[in-house]
Scaffold this motif. Structure first.
Motif, mmCIF file in Angstrom:
data_model
loop_
_atom_site.group_PDB
_atom_site.id
_atom_site.type_symbol
_atom_site.label_atom_id
_atom_site.label_comp_id
_atom_site.label_asym_id
_atom_site.label_seq_id
_atom_site.Cartn_x
_atom_site.Cartn_y
_atom_site.Cartn_z
ATOM 1 N N THR A 118 0.825 -1.205 0.000
ATOM 2 C CA THR A 118 0.000 0.000 0.000
ATOM 3 C C THR A 118 0.863 1.261 0.000
ATOM 4 N N ALA A 119 1.822 1.331 0.903
ATOM 5 C CA ALA A 119 2.652 2.536 1.031
ATOM 6 C C ALA A 119 3.421 2.819 -0.254
ATOM 7 N N GLN A 120 3.977 1.763 -0.864
ATOM 8 C CA GLN A 120 4.757 1.960 -2.086
ATOM 9 C C GLN A 120 3.890 2.473 -3.233
ATOM 10 N N VAL A 121 2.713 1.895 -3.388
ATOM 11 C CA VAL A 121 1.833 2.300 -4.492
ATOM 12 C C VAL A 121 1.301 3.709 -4.270
ATOM 13 N N VAL A 122 0.900 4.026 -3.049
ATOM 14 C CA VAL A 122 0.413 5.380 -2.752
ATOM 15 C C VAL A 122 1.512 6.399 -3.042
ATOM 16 N N ALA A 123 2.735 6.096 -2.620
ATOM 17 C CA ALA A 123 3.853 7.012 -2.854
ATOM 18 C C ALA A 123 4.124 7.181 -4.352
ATOM 19 N N GLU A 124 4.024 6.090 -5.106
ATOM 20 C CA GLU A 124 4.245 6.171 -6.553
ATOM 21 C C GLU A 124 3.197 7.055 -7.214
ATOM 22 N N VAL A 125 1.952 6.913 -6.797
ATOM 23 C CA VAL A 125 0.875 7.730 -7.376
ATOM 24 C C VAL A 125 1.120 9.203 -7.079
ATOM 25 N N LEU B 28 -6.230 8.262 9.381
ATOM 26 C CA LEU B 28 -5.637 7.451 8.313
ATOM 27 C C LEU B 28 -4.469 6.633 8.856
ATOM 28 N N ASP B 29 -4.348 5.412 8.396
ATOM 29 C CA ASP B 29 -3.231 4.548 8.799
ATOM 30 C C ASP B 29 -1.918 5.205 8.365
ATOM 31 N N ALA B 30 -1.102 5.608 9.316
ATOM 32 C CA ALA B 30 0.143 6.321 9.020
ATOM 33 C C ALA B 30 1.080 5.482 8.151
ATOM 34 N N ALA B 31 0.980 4.156 8.248
ATOM 35 C CA ALA B 31 1.858 3.284 7.466
ATOM 36 C C ALA B 31 1.620 3.456 5.973
ATOM 37 N N TRP B 32 0.416 3.872 5.581
ATOM 38 C CA TRP B 32 0.113 4.047 4.159
ATOM 39 C C TRP B 32 0.940 5.165 3.541
ATOM 40 N N VAL C 66 -5.030 11.939 0.653
ATOM 41 C CA VAL C 66 -5.123 10.479 0.680
ATOM 42 C C VAL C 66 -6.156 10.105 1.732
ATOM 43 N N THR C 67 -7.144 9.293 1.348
ATOM 44 C CA THR C 67 -8.159 8.839 2.301
ATOM 45 C C THR C 67 -8.412 7.346 2.131
ATOM 46 N N ALA C 68 -9.088 6.792 3.102
ATOM 47 C CA ALA C 68 -9.610 5.434 2.984
ATOM 48 C C ALA C 68 -11.029 5.556 2.426
ATOM 49 N N THR D 117 -8.498 14.922 -10.476
ATOM 50 C CA THR D 117 -7.931 13.585 -10.654
ATOM 51 C C THR D 117 -8.304 12.690 -9.482
ATOM 52 N N LEU D 118 -8.843 11.517 -9.807
ATOM 53 C CA LEU D 118 -9.141 10.502 -8.796
ATOM 54 C C LEU D 118 -8.284 9.273 -9.077
ATOM 55 N N ALA D 119 -7.445 8.905 -8.111
ATOM 56 C CA ALA D 119 -6.628 7.705 -8.228
ATOM 57 C C ALA D 119 -7.103 6.716 -7.161
ATOM 58 N N VAL D 120 -7.514 5.544 -7.595
ATOM 59 C CA VAL D 120 -8.052 4.532 -6.671
ATOM 60 C C VAL D 120 -7.040 3.404 -6.517
ATOM 61 N N VAL D 121 -6.639 3.163 -5.301
ATOM 62 C CA VAL D 121 -5.699 2.075 -4.986
ATOM 63 C C VAL D 121 -6.518 0.943 -4.374
ATOM 64 N N ILE D 122 -6.680 -0.139 -5.126
ATOM 65 C CA ILE D 122 -7.501 -1.265 -4.673
ATOM 66 C C ILE D 122 -6.595 -2.337 -4.065
ATOM 67 N N ARG D 123 -6.804 -2.620 -2.798
ATOM 68 C CA ARG D 123 -6.019 -3.656 -2.126
ATOM 69 C C ARG D 123 -6.769 -4.980 -2.272
ATOM 70 N N THR D 124 -6.202 -5.871 -3.042
ATOM 71 C CA THR D 124 -6.941 -7.067 -3.472
ATOM 72 C C THR D 124 -7.006 -8.173 -2.427
ATOM 73 N N ASP D 125 -6.210 -8.097 -1.378
ATOM 74 C CA ASP D 125 -6.200 -9.183 -0.392
ATOM 75 C C ASP D 125 -6.756 -8.751 0.959
#
Length: 210
Positions: A64-71, A86-90, A117-119, A201-209
């Protein structure tokens, strides 16, 4: 001297006082209980999001953190906002400035942020709609509407197939914001204009697991 508003409300009150009172049963025969396997639900949700011109990124929870940072990096976001819960680890891989939101910050000041960034609370695959309910990890409505970039993290387990199934998971008393793609409207010549009523711009990060 009464205002137009007072006049209109007064007429409504008078009409209600004269109207007969009777109980009405509203039929709730919605089609419910629909479900799809994870892969089909993900594919449908992604298809709808892309059709609405949202950016979609999938990952496992541990990335999650890596993808959010890349976006955020791709969008050049150097200063972002985040709800207090928000989860600080994200944001652990993000090297820019993070401003924790609070009700004390006037909404116009949120425009100085490059993004947020939100959940999310729940989503609907069939319509490509994301529901925010003001929970601590989602923040107040202004936070997701004023900045020009919204990165929204969605857990696949919270994506329902249809609208009735998604609405059933919401708490009616909470303030709900429905998001279907980035903010957009059309002018009189049907030219699409983005970013008028919310993020461009809306970027959606879907966590599949999750």
């Amino acid at each position: 001297m009464t205002t137009a508003r007072e006049t209109v409300l007064g007429r409504i009150r008078d009409a209600l006082a004269l109207a007969p009172t009777q109980d009405t049963t509203v039929r709730r025969a919605y089609r419910t209980g629909r479900s799809l396997p994870d892969d089909e639900r993900l594919a449908l949700f992604t298809d709808r999001l892309v059709d609405y011109k949202a950016q979609v990124h999938t990952c496992t929870a541990d990335r999650t953190a890596q993808v959010v940072a890349e976006v955020l990096r791709e969008r050049g976001a150097q200063r972002i906002g985040a709800p207090a819960g928000l989860d600080a680890a994200w944001l652990g891989a993000y090297d820019g400035e993070v401003q924790q939101d609070s009700a004390d910050i006037p909404a116009p000041r949120l425009d100085a942020l490059d993004g947020v960034v939100t959940a999310s609370a729940v989503s609907c695959a069939e319509t490509g709609t994301i529901f925010l309910d003001g929970s601590p990890d989602q923040g107040r409505r202004a936070l997701s509407l004023v900045p020009d970039l919204h990165v929204c993290v969605v857990d696949l387990s919270t994506v329902e197939t249809g609208v009735p199934e998604a609405v059933a998971r919401l708490v009616p008393e909470r303030p709900t914001t429905l998001i279907s793609g980035p903010s957009a409207t059309s002018d009189i010549e049907l030219e699409r204009v983005e970013g008028v009523h919310g993020p461009r711009t809306l970027a959606v990060v879907i966590r599949t697991d999750v």
